[in-house]
Scaffold this motif. Structure first.
Motif, PDB file in Angstrom:
ATOM      1  N   ASN A  14       1.132  -1.502   0.115  1.00 56.16           N
ATOM      2  CA  ASN A  14      -0.315  -0.044   0.183  1.00 56.16           C
ATOM      3  C   ASN A  14       1.260   1.427  -0.096  1.00 56.16           C
ATOM      4  OD1 ASN A  14      -2.323  -1.250  -0.149  1.00 56.16           O
ATOM      5  ND2 ASN A  14      -3.039  -1.934   2.089  1.00 56.16           N
ATOM      6  N   HIS A  17       2.023   1.868  -3.743  1.00 52.41           N
ATOM      7  CA  HIS A  17       0.986   2.444  -4.241  1.00 52.41           C
ATOM      8  C   HIS A  17       0.827   3.501  -4.255  1.00 52.41           C
ATOM      9  CE1 HIS A  17      -0.430  -1.524  -6.169  1.00 52.41           C
ATOM     10  NE2 HIS A  17      -0.785  -1.342  -4.414  1.00 52.41           N
ATOM     11  N   HIS A  71      -5.957   0.275   0.790  1.00 49.39           N
ATOM     12  CA  HIS A  71      -5.698   0.581  -0.371  1.00 49.39           C
ATOM     13  C   HIS A  71      -5.785   2.021  -0.710  1.00 49.39           C
ATOM     14  CE1 HIS A  71      -4.604   1.001  -4.658  1.00 49.39           C
ATOM     15  NE2 HIS A  71      -3.594  -0.586  -4.990  1.00 49.39           N
ATOM     16  N   SER A  73      -5.342   4.542  -3.782  1.00 52.71           N
ATOM     17  CA  SER A  73      -6.447   4.766  -4.341  1.00 52.71           C
ATOM     18  C   SER A  73      -7.599   4.121  -3.631  1.00 52.71           C
ATOM     19  CB  SER A  73      -6.313   3.260  -5.932  1.00 52.71           C
ATOM     20  OG  SER A  73      -6.985   4.004  -6.491  1.00 52.71           O
ATOM     21  N   HIS A 381     -10.501   3.426 -12.569  1.00 51.05           N
ATOM     22  CA  HIS A 381     -10.212   2.829 -11.978  1.00 51.05           C
ATOM     23  C   HIS A 381     -11.797   1.142 -10.933  1.00 51.05           C
ATOM     24  CE1 HIS A 381      -5.537   3.561 -10.263  1.00 51.05           C
ATOM     25  NE2 HIS A 381      -6.014   4.279 -11.910  1.00 51.05           N
ATOM     26  N   TYR A 383     -12.994   0.846  -8.638  1.00 45.56           N
ATOM     27  CA  TYR A 383     -13.297   0.312  -7.017  1.00 45.56           C
ATOM     28  C   TYR A 383     -14.826  -0.580  -6.566  1.00 45.56           C
ATOM     29  CZ  TYR A 383     -10.316   3.845  -8.035  1.00 45.56           C
ATOM     30  OH  TYR A 383      -9.012   5.464  -7.797  1.00 45.56           O
ATOM     31  N   GLU A 480      -7.962  -3.126  -3.641  1.00 46.96           N
ATOM     32  CA  GLU A 480      -8.623  -1.712  -4.293  1.00 46.96           C
ATOM     33  C   GLU A 480      -9.905  -1.010  -4.485  1.00 46.96           C
ATOM     34  OE1 GLU A 480      -6.822   1.677  -7.398  1.00 46.96           O
ATOM     35  OE2 GLU A 480      -7.319  -0.107  -8.271  1.00 46.96           O
TER      36      GLU A 480
END
Length: 625
Positions: A14, A17, A71, A73, A381, A383, A480
């Motif tokens: 993490n 990232h 995460h 993001s 992304h 999610y 994520e």
């Protein structure tokens, strides 16, 4: 039980990232704040008896920097989703965001306000309308538009209008063709199983916090209040169809079979504003939602986005949707919609390319990579949907569950396979030992596979149960995708604390009341306990006085078949006359004594039929046998 901290492996991943993702791109935060008028303070909504049905303030912890247990993001996405209050999209169009899983929008007309997508619950929709009126005045609701057939876009309708006002013609309700059929079908036919799995998907019972539920990517969570439905008064049927509602002209684009079976986009010429329903949101959506649904069509989805760009982009200043925040400016709109289109088209086309080379869904998902431009954009992304499970959904849509390998054609189910694997590996203690080594090395996926077999061999084995919960927890911390995180944490919770059941329901009385006779009979048919009914041979004629309709039901070989034909007492086991359709629903629910039911022939025949119905289990086990 207390959650465990993230392991060094997850913490390091993490942190990596945080160093590699484009966090310097903070345009979404400016867009999410744009047009802010006022918040609901406190952002807590209660229902009957003081029950809290919505608590956005419980996510206050998201104001901090991303911890190692989430995460980064996903943390960023949740920080955006918790922004709440009334926002001006353009003058005359307003949204309340952060009061439910979805957005509610208000379009100001000549005499009142048009409501788009009245959230999940009566209580949150009413709170949103009150917030709007507090800042924009006491405008009456003149119309409601449902963008599509999912409950978070119609369930709160009684918070903004009444059935009486609709019946009197004071309020119009617009929806895409097929809305009622699909809304009822999804929430009734497989509703019990979907709702149970949705409890995992949305993290319904998880504590809010850095080691618990932080949202679901599409929003934070569904509210927990009263769900209802008012049947549309206007069915929108074709692209290019226009309606003027309270002086506001609306141009519609049909988009069936995309994010929902019945869905539509629409454009407001006087506002130069385009509503994209749920087909262009600030995340990768689901092609097959993990709660369960029919597989969606990414090829058609991409096609409708192209059509929207071609039809509306040159005359649009803002795009808004049923979730997340708007996008302003033609150049930004075209880029946003084009990337969203490319997202679904790429998933579709590249999965098909590889499956035609002989790769299976799980193999394609393991190596699938998105183009750099799609990786770079935050709104693509995963999610809510993920590349991994969406690729498998595309494979399933075209090829089904079987990957063609004959060894996988007739596999043992988990309760039979588990003990065989465990025995082959040297017993339960040895499996746990191997899983512990995998856990310690950071190979949580392998540890979870091993411990799944262990639990389906002996679900009460304490070491296996504890390590399995710890493993799922670590998988959650590294995800994520918010839905994956919630599934992992929900599984860990049930392993540690036991089955938490299904805390929510979407099968509201007003929805059940909209079942057609055919749907009622279909619901009965899928509830027949086949083996118990094998030897029954019944023919029932059913008449609904209020509908002026006759149906013949036959039960043979455990199969209930219905046809709309005239009653024929001479060939029927029994004839049953119901004063209303509602009386049949009440009879099936156990009310056998109230008036409104008449029998001729074998008066016990209907009771015999109802006696072989199997009640669904809303609390079935998921992570254990």
């Amino acid at each position: 039980m207390t959650a465990k901290p993230p392991s060094d492996v997850i913490a390091a991943a993490n942190r990596a990232h945080r160093d590699t993702l484009p966090f310097e791109d903070d345009r979404d935060f400016a867009d999410a704040d744009r047009g802010f008028i006022g918040a609901l303070e406190p952002c807590v909504v209660t229902g009957a008896g003081g029950k809290v049905v919505w608590d956005n303030d419980s996510y206050g912890f998201l104001a901090a920097d991303a911890p190692d247990s989430v995460h980064p993001s996903l943390w960023r996405q949740s920080q955006l989703c918790i922004k709440q209050g009334l926002y001006e999209v353009v003058e005359g169009i307003y949204q309340v965001r952060g009061l439910d899983l979805s957005n509610i929008s208000f379009i100001e007309g000549d005499t009142g306000v048009i409501v788009i997508d009245p959230l999940v619950s009566t209580e949150t929709a009413a709170a949103a309308l009150a917030l709007y009126r507090a800042h924009r005045g006491e405008r009456v609701v003149t119309a409601v538009i449902y963008t599509h057939s999912h409950v978070d876009h119609f369930g709160g309708v009684l918070g903004v209008t009444t059935q009486a006002d609709v019946d009197a013609g004071r309020v119009q309700v617009l929806a895409p063709e097929g809305f009622v059929e699909h809304a009822v079908q999804e929430n009734v036919y497989a509703g019990t199983a979907m709702t149970r799995r949705a409890a995992y998907m949305y993290g319904a019972v998880l504590a809010r916090g850095p080691q618990g539920q932080v949202g679901c990517g599409l929003g934070q969570a569904p509210s927990l209040g009263e769900v209802a439905m008012i049947v549309p008064t206007i069915d929108v049927r074709s692209t290019g169809e226009t309606h003027t509602v309270d002086g506001v002209q609306i141009e519609f684009q049909m988009a069936p079979g995309t994010e929902a079976p019945a869905e539509m986009h629409f454009y407001f010429p006087q506002f130069r504003a385009l509503c994209m329903a749920e087909n262009a949101t600030h995340n990768l959506h689901n092609l097959l939602t993990l709660r369960g649904a029919l597989v969606r069509d990414p090829h058609g989805w991409a096609g409708y986005l192209t059509e929207a760009i071609d039809s509306f982009a040159d005359r649009t200043d803002v795009v808004f949707a049923s979730h997340h925040w708007p996008t302003w400016g033609r150049e930004n709109i075209v880029e946003y919609l084009s990337l969203q289109r490319d997202l679904y088209a790429y998933l579709h086309d590249q999965t098909l390319r590889q499956l035609n080379q002989g790769f299976t869904g799980i193999e394609i998902a393991e190596t699938f990579r998105m183009p750099p431009a799609l990786e770079k954009a935050w709104h693509t992304h995963g999610y809510y949907g993920s590349v991994s499970h969406n690729v498998k959904a595309v494979y399933q849509r075209y090829m089904g569950w079987f990957d063609g390998n004959p060894a996988r054609l007739w596999q043992h189910p988990p309760e039979a396979a588990g003990p065989r694997y465990v025995e082959a590996m040297g017993g339960l203690d040895r499996v746990v030992e191997i899983a512990r080594a995998a856990f310690d090395s950071g190979d949580y996926r392998w540890a979870a596979t091993l411990l799944d077999h262990a639990i389906f061999t002996d679900q009460h084995h304490p070491a296996a149960r504890e390590l399995y919960a710890d493993t799922l927890e670590q998988l959650a911390y590294g995800a994520e995708n918010a839905v994956w995180r919630n599934f992992f944490l929900s599984g860990a919770t049930e392993l540690r604390e036991g089955n938490f059941g299904t805390p929510t329901t979407t099968t509201a009385p007003t929805m059940i009341a909209q079942l057609s006779p055919e749907q009622i009979f279909d619901t009965l048919a899928i509830s027949i306990d086949g083996p118990r009914a094998w030897d029954l041979d019944l023919t029932l004629d059913v008449t609904f006085v209020d509908l002026g309709a006759d149906y013949r039901l036959t039960l043979r070989n455990g199969v209930l078949v219905h046809r709309r034909v005239a009653a024929d007492p001479a060939t029927a086991t029994a004839t049953v006359t119901f004063a209303t359709k509602a009386r049949l629903l009440a009879f099936a629910a156990g009310d056998r004594d109230s008036p409104g039911v008449e029998f001729t022939g074998d008066a016990g025949a209907l009771g015999t039929l109802l006696g072989v119905l199997d009640r669904p289990d809303p609390n079935f086990d998921i992570v254990t046998p």
